[in-house]
Design a protein around this motif. Structure first.
Motif, PDB file in Angstrom:
ATOM      1  N   ASP A 164      59.346  38.213  30.621  1.00 48.73           N
ATOM      2  CA  ASP A 164      58.580  38.257  31.968  1.00 48.73           C
ATOM      3  C   ASP A 164      59.012  37.413  32.607  1.00 48.73           C
ATOM      4  N   ALA A 165      58.925  37.477  34.068  1.00 45.15           N
ATOM      5  CA  ALA A 165      59.230  36.529  35.406  1.00 45.15           C
ATOM      6  C   ALA A 165      57.957  36.744  36.238  1.00 45.15           C
ATOM      7  N   LEU A 166      56.811  36.492  35.628  1.00 39.90           N
ATOM      8  CA  LEU A 166      55.549  36.608  36.588  1.00 39.90           C
ATOM      9  C   LEU A 166      55.438  35.624  37.681  1.00 39.90           C
ATOM     10  N   LEU A 167      54.930  36.307  38.632  1.00 40.62           N
ATOM     11  CA  LEU A 167      54.711  35.203  39.862  1.00 40.62           C
ATOM     12  C   LEU A 167      53.085  35.279  40.016  1.00 40.62           C
ATOM     13  N   PRO A 168      52.433  33.925  39.941  1.00 39.60           N
ATOM     14  CA  PRO A 168      51.069  33.941  39.734  1.00 39.60           C
ATOM     15  C   PRO A 168      50.318  34.207  41.195  1.00 39.60           C
ATOM     16  N   GLU A 169      51.079  34.368  42.353  1.00 38.08           N
ATOM     17  CA  GLU A 169      50.653  34.411  43.534  1.00 38.08           C
ATOM     18  C   GLU A 169      50.427  36.239  43.564  1.00 38.08           C
ATOM     19  N   ILE A 170      51.128  37.019  42.937  1.00 40.80           N
ATOM     20  CA  ILE A 170      50.830  38.223  42.786  1.00 40.80           C
ATOM     21  C   ILE A 170      50.350  38.844  41.391  1.00 40.80           C
ATOM     22  N   SER A 171      49.558  37.962  40.810  1.00 40.65           N
ATOM     23  CA  SER A 171      49.108  38.481  39.619  1.00 40.65           C
ATOM     24  C   SER A 171      47.528  37.911  39.455  1.00 40.65           C
ATOM     25  N   GLY A 172      47.051  38.631  38.747  1.00 35.64           N
ATOM     26  CA  GLY A 172      45.354  38.364  38.304  1.00 35.64           C
ATOM     27  C   GLY A 172      44.678  38.908  39.609  1.00 35.64           C
ATOM     28  N   GLY A 173      43.460  38.027  39.814  1.00 36.78           N
ATOM     29  CA  GLY A 173      42.363  38.166  40.710  1.00 36.78           C
ATOM     30  C   GLY A 173      40.999  38.647  40.113  1.00 36.78           C
ATOM     31  N   ASP A 174      39.884  38.261  40.974  1.00 36.75           N
ATOM     32  CA  ASP A 174      38.464  38.360  40.461  1.00 36.75           C
ATOM     33  C   ASP A 174      38.144  39.752  40.640  1.00 36.75           C
ATOM     34  N   ILE A 175      38.338  40.545  41.489  1.00 38.21           N
ATOM     35  CA  ILE A 175      37.942  41.951  41.630  1.00 38.21           C
ATOM     36  C   ILE A 175      39.314  42.724  41.966  1.00 38.21           C
ATOM     37  N   CYS A 176      39.547  43.939  41.562  1.00 31.41           N
ATOM     38  CA  CYS A 176      40.605  44.690  42.307  1.00 31.41           C
ATOM     39  C   CYS A 176      40.120  46.023  42.719  1.00 31.41           C
ATOM     40  N   VAL A 177      40.692  46.757  43.758  1.00 30.65           N
ATOM     41  CA  VAL A 177      40.464  48.162  44.202  1.00 30.65           C
ATOM     42  C   VAL A 177      41.505  48.846  44.380  1.00 30.65           C
ATOM     43  N   GLN A 178      41.525  49.939  43.695  1.00 32.33           N
ATOM     44  CA  GLN A 178      42.779  50.896  43.577  1.00 32.33           C
ATOM     45  C   GLN A 178      42.499  51.959  44.704  1.00 32.33           C
ATOM     46  N   ALA A 179      43.188  52.086  45.760  1.00 37.07           N
ATOM     47  CA  ALA A 179      42.877  53.388  46.692  1.00 37.07           C
ATOM     48  C   ALA A 179      43.918  54.160  46.679  1.00 37.07           C
ATOM     49  N   CYS A 180      43.798  55.541  46.259  1.00 45.15           N
ATOM     50  CA  CYS A 180      44.916  56.393  46.379  1.00 45.15           C
ATOM     51  C   CYS A 180      44.489  57.572  47.198  1.00 45.15           C
ATOM     52  N   ALA A 181      45.215  58.121  47.866  1.00 42.39           N
ATOM     53  CA  ALA A 181      45.068  59.254  48.928  1.00 42.39           C
ATOM     54  C   ALA A 181      46.369  59.979  49.249  1.00 42.39           C
ATOM     55  N   HIS A 182      46.114  61.041  49.469  1.00 39.72           N
ATOM     56  CA  HIS A 182      47.551  62.096  49.984  1.00 39.72           C
ATOM     57  C   HIS A 182      48.155  61.544  51.440  1.00 39.72           C
ATOM     58  N   ASP A 183      47.494  60.472  52.251  1.00 36.34           N
ATOM     59  CA  ASP A 183      47.636  59.920  53.385  1.00 36.34           C
ATOM     60  C   ASP A 183      47.739  58.639  53.440  1.00 36.34           C
ATOM     61  N   PRO A 184      48.857  57.938  53.502  1.00 36.35           N
ATOM     62  CA  PRO A 184      48.770  56.514  53.352  1.00 36.35           C
ATOM     63  C   PRO A 184      47.986  55.659  54.569  1.00 36.35           C
ATOM     64  N   GLN A 185      47.729  56.351  55.742  1.00 31.54           N
ATOM     65  CA  GLN A 185      46.910  55.711  56.597  1.00 31.54           C
ATOM     66  C   GLN A 185      45.347  55.800  56.074  1.00 31.54           C
ATOM     67  N   VAL A 186      44.777  56.729  55.392  1.00 31.34           N
ATOM     68  CA  VAL A 186      43.654  57.028  54.801  1.00 31.34           C
ATOM     69  C   VAL A 186      43.637  55.816  53.764  1.00 31.34           C
ATOM     70  N   ALA A 187      44.512  55.528  52.940  1.00 33.85           N
ATOM     71  CA  ALA A 187      44.289  54.583  51.707  1.00 33.85           C
ATOM     72  C   ALA A 187      44.326  53.106  52.311  1.00 33.85           C
ATOM     73  N   VAL A 188      45.150  52.922  53.326  1.00 33.07           N
ATOM     74  CA  VAL A 188      45.083  51.652  54.215  1.00 33.07           C
ATOM     75  C   VAL A 188      43.967  51.445  54.617  1.00 33.07           C
ATOM     76  N   HIS A 189      43.339  52.223  55.130  1.00 32.50           N
ATOM     77  CA  HIS A 189      42.135  52.336  56.147  1.00 32.50           C
ATOM     78  C   HIS A 189      40.879  51.752  55.301  1.00 32.50           C
ATOM     79  N   ALA A 190      40.849  52.647  54.268  1.00 26.96           N
ATOM     80  CA  ALA A 190      39.825  52.075  53.340  1.00 26.96           C
ATOM     81  C   ALA A 190      39.838  50.738  52.649  1.00 26.96           C
ATOM     82  N   VAL A 191      41.191  50.141  51.944  1.00 24.01           N
ATOM     83  CA  VAL A 191      41.175  48.894  51.891  1.00 24.01           C
ATOM     84  C   VAL A 191      41.079  47.893  52.931  1.00 24.01           C
TER      85      VAL A 191
END
Length: 419
Positions: A164-191
């Motif tokens: 493992d070479a884990l970077l703390p700044e891109i690991s963990g978090g209190d809450i996650c949201v996974q947005a999946c879509a067939h259009d990247p703009q729709v997913a980005v808009h949601a987040v």
């Protein structure tokens, strides 16, 4: 409470009810309901996925082509504000997943002197199969909100795996949201809109864009390829595997915390691939590392992708077709006490690293009933013995408790945890 928040709360939850009715129509027309193992399939890239159901959408939902994943840190210390935020997020999610704007007044329908209720970049775009899936990280169960006693045992920290070479700044978090879509703009808009709504109560810790799903979650889907050129996730759990889903994916009554019943645990790992080194490896070596044919995806020694893997099969010289350190052998359920994962990973390319090498690889996501009985033993085996380790590096990690689905317009993400 500000006028902005009260207005959204007043109208947003009512709008969520309208979205629920629309979602019900979609499900009923398909002859199915909710987000269970037989949830209605996305018929095309423009369709809406039902938001309400026993399980959250975005887990067994047939994997869409694009991802925007984000991990938030909660910056308020008031539990009432966190609870209110989850209600507002749920109302917005119910709308956006049905192809509507995030807020009641939308991007252009409010007061000109006030910020819009929607950022507007998805105006005119269809729902595009958008799903929004929420999970809670272990750090949320500290002493800020009195949730320590409600932390599931399954949320114990993952061990440090070899390599493992884990970077703390891109690991963990209190809450996650996974947005999946067939259009990247729709997913980005949601987040983007969830982050906007959460201003002052949450801040973005890290996020990840993904493209080209690297697994199939339905037998109606063809098996995709990862950035190493191999078919990925051939033996993944599928939404049609109802008995296996009940056994391996969904948290059952009696597993621990009642608020997690009907939910699932998500492990994320950002796995960087040393693609330049990989691209210079001979084809035979690549196939030996994976234990599969690169073209068809068949297990070595067999002919078709879905032929059963035979670990006892030997070549003319009496050597095993699939070596002891092959990825397919080490990851197979038969090598891990019958542990299965439901994978929803995506390819990523984050530019270059400044040395002329692509910063590219796999954003691995896997759902399961208990990560310490499923992901951990599988990853320990891979980390210790997988020949693929020469070409990959794990740089981030996350573990999130994703509760059951939002049942109706009177429900919201995290209600059974926070109340």
């Amino acid at each position: 409470m500000s006028e902005r928040i009260s207005r959204r709360k007043l109208f947003g939850l009512g709008a969520a009810g309208v979205a629920a009715a629309g979602a019900g129509v979609v499900a009923l027309r398909a002859g199915e309901g909710g987000q269970g193992p037989t949830a209605a399939r996305v018929a095309s890239a423009t369709d809406a996925v039902p938001f309400y159901g026993e399980h959250q959408a975005g887990i067994v939902t047939p994997a869409q082509d694009r991802l925007h994943f984000v991990a938030f840190d909660v910056i308020t210390d008031k539990k009432a504000e966190l609870d209110e935020l989850m209600q507002e997020w749920t109302a917005a999610a119910a709308r956006m997943t049905q192809g509507r704007e995030a807020g009641t007044f939308g991007a252009v329908g409010g007061l000109p002197e006030a910020p819009p209720d929607d950022t507007g970049e998805a105006l005119g775009l269809p729902a595009s199969g958008l799903t929004l899936t929420v999970g809670f990280g272990a750090s949320l169960f500290d002493d800020r909100f009195g949730l320590a006693a409600r932390r599931p045992a399954a949320m114990a920290p993952l061990p440090k795996f070899p390599g493992d070479a884990l970077l703390p700044e891109i690991s963990g978090g209190d809450i996650c949201v996974q947005a999946c879509a067939h259009d990247p703009q729709v997913a980005v808009h949601a987040v983007r809109n969830l982050a906007r709504i959460g201003f002052g109560r949450v801040s973005v810790r890290w996020s990840q864009l993904g493209f080209g799903r690297t697994s199939s979650t339905s037998r109606a889907q063809a098996t995709p390829r990862n950035l190493m050129g191999f078919k990925d996730g051939t033996n993944n759990l599928k939404l049609e595997d109802e008995a296996l889903l009940a056994e391996q994916l969904w948290v059952a009554p009696g597993d621990g915390q009642d608020w997690m019943t009907g939910g699932s645990y998500l492990v994320t790992r950002k796995i960087r691939m040393m693609v330049e080194t990989w691209d210079r490896a001979p084809l035979d070596e690549q196939q030996q590392i994976f234990g599969r044919d690169k073209g068809e995806g068949a297990p070595l020694g067999r002919k078709a992708e879905f032929d059963p893997v035979d670990f006892n099969a030997r070549d003319a010289a009496g050597q095993p077709f699939i070596k002891a350190d092959a990825h397919v052998r080490l990851a197979h359920p038969s090598s891990n006490g019958n542990a299965h994962l439901l994978r929803r990973g995506y390819n990523y390319v984050d530019g270059s690293d400044g040395l002329g090498r692509l910063d590219a690889g796999l954003f691995f996501m896997a759902y399961q009933r208990d990560p310490h009985r499923q992901f951990v033993p599988i990853q320990l085996s891979l980390a210790r013995h997988d020949a693929l380790n020469e070409y990959i590096k794990h740089v981030s990690s996350g573990l999130f408790a994703c509760p059951g689905g939002v049942r109706d317009a009177g429900d919201y993400w995290g209600r059974t945890l926070l109340t």
